[in-house]
Design an enzyme around this catalytic site. Structure first.
Site, short mmCIF file in Angstrom:
data_model
loop_
_atom_site.label_atom_id
_atom_site.label_comp_id
_atom_site.label_asym_id
_atom_site.label_seq_id
_atom_site.Cartn_x
_atom_site.Cartn_y
_atom_site.Cartn_z
N ARG A 69 -10.41 4.11 10.41
CA ARG A 69 -10.29 2.71 11.06
C ARG A 69 -11.53 2.09 11.66
O ARG A 69 -11.44 0.81 12.01
CB ARG A 69 -9.08 2.71 12.08
CG ARG A 69 -7.74 3.31 11.68
CD ARG A 69 -6.59 3.20 12.63
NE ARG A 69 -5.33 3.42 12.08
CZ ARG A 69 -4.41 2.56 11.60
NH1 ARG A 69 -4.82 1.43 11.51
NH2 ARG A 69 -3.43 3.20 11.22
N ARG A 80 -1.45 -10.27 13.86
CA ARG A 80 -1.43 -8.73 13.23
C ARG A 80 -2.24 -8.81 12.07
O ARG A 80 -3.33 -8.14 11.85
CB ARG A 80 -0.27 -8.10 12.94
CG ARG A 80 0.64 -7.69 14.27
CD ARG A 80 2.15 -7.50 13.48
NE ARG A 80 2.09 -6.49 12.35
CZ ARG A 80 3.29 -6.54 11.54
NH1 ARG A 80 4.13 -7.30 11.75
NH2 ARG A 80 3.27 -5.62 10.65
N ARG A 116 13.61 -7.84 12.21
CA ARG A 116 12.45 -7.42 13.47
C ARG A 116 12.43 -8.78 14.42
O ARG A 116 11.64 -9.57 13.91
CB ARG A 116 11.30 -7.29 12.66
CG ARG A 116 11.27 -5.91 11.94
CD ARG A 116 9.94 -5.30 11.52
NE ARG A 116 9.87 -4.17 10.60
CZ ARG A 116 8.65 -3.76 10.18
NH1 ARG A 116 7.64 -4.30 10.70
NH2 ARG A 116 8.87 -2.68 9.30
N LYS A 134 0.88 -1.23 0.17
CA LYS A 134 0.03 -0.11 0.01
C LYS A 134 0.83 1.13 -0.11
O LYS A 134 0.57 2.34 -0.66
CB LYS A 134 -0.86 -0.04 1.19
CG LYS A 134 -2.07 1.10 1.32
CD LYS A 134 -3.19 0.72 2.30
CE LYS A 134 -2.55 0.52 3.57
NZ LYS A 134 -2.25 1.55 4.23
N ARG A 162 10.07 -9.79 5.11
CA ARG A 162 10.43 -8.36 5.66
C ARG A 162 10.77 -8.16 7.03
O ARG A 162 11.94 -7.47 7.38
CB ARG A 162 8.99 -7.47 5.44
CG ARG A 162 9.51 -5.73 5.70
CD ARG A 162 8.22 -4.94 5.35
NE ARG A 162 7.20 -5.23 6.42
CZ ARG A 162 6.03 -4.30 6.31
NH1 ARG A 162 5.97 -3.45 5.32
NH2 ARG A 162 5.28 -4.48 7.27
#
Length: 200
Positions: free
Chosen positions: A99, A155, A144, A24, A138
């Site tokens: 949201r 998530r 991470r 996005k 990623r």
């Protein structure tokens, strides 16, 4: 590649939906550059208000202590102030807002005051397993350590639960467009342009 037409007096008011890892951010940037409209990120606005220590910023800071989300009415007020600025007259791309259903309803009411409405809601989609693969990749690239299989899947679940009502809300209004996020950056952008060129 076909580009969105120059709309003249027709302002393109766009909402971009899509989970983390769907691409996005890249597509948003290409779209605002092509249409020459501002990219409005509520996350950035909230951080700026906090940094500037405005009245709203101080309220946001107190609400967000401990990882809580800012209250709907505060976020809506920030967005309304931003949309009133002159650079939004020819349209804008909203990213990260709304949201929640109350935020979506408040936005509609605010726009209706000026006889305006959202023109298109772009929902960038990718198969769940492909999305999971991208997020894992990623996480490794960006080192991470807290992004493991369980947290990433959680998530994804949270995002789905949060956005499903919004998707239904905008689908009912007839402004939702699902965009296949699989392919090269240019292929996906071509699909977005094709959709926008059909918006009346």
């Amino acid at each position: 590649m076909p580009k969105p037409r120059q709309y003249g007096g027709f302002a393109m008011r766009i909402i971009f939906l899509g989970p983390p890892g769907v691409g996005k951010g890249t597509q948003s940037q290409k779209l605002v550059d092509t249409l020459d409209i501002p990219h409005i990120s509520t996350g950035e606005m909230l951080r700026e208000a906090i940094r500037a220590k405005t009245e709203l910023g101080l309220k946001v800071a107190s609400q967000m202590e401990g990882g809580r989300l800012a209250a709907d009415e505060i976020v809506v007020q920030l967005v309304r102030q931003r949309l009133a600025q002159s650079d939004c007259r020819n349209g804008y791309l909203l990213d990260g807002f709304p949201r929640t259903l109350p935020q979506a309803a408040s936005l509609d009411l605010a726009l209706a005051v000026d006889d305006e409405a959202i023109d298109a809601v772009l929902n960038l989609t990718v198969d769940q397993e492909e999305l999971f693969r991208r997020l894992m990749e990623r996480a490794k690239k960006e080192d991470r350590g807290d992004d493991n299989e369980d947290t990433i899947r959680q998530r994804m679940t949270v995002y789905h639960d949060m956005t499903s009502p919004l998707i239904a809300y905008y689908e009912e209004q007839g402004v939702l467009h699902r965009i296949d996020g699989i392919g090269t950056v240019e292929e996906v952008f071509d699909r977005i342009c094709h959709v926008l060129n059909k918006v009346e």
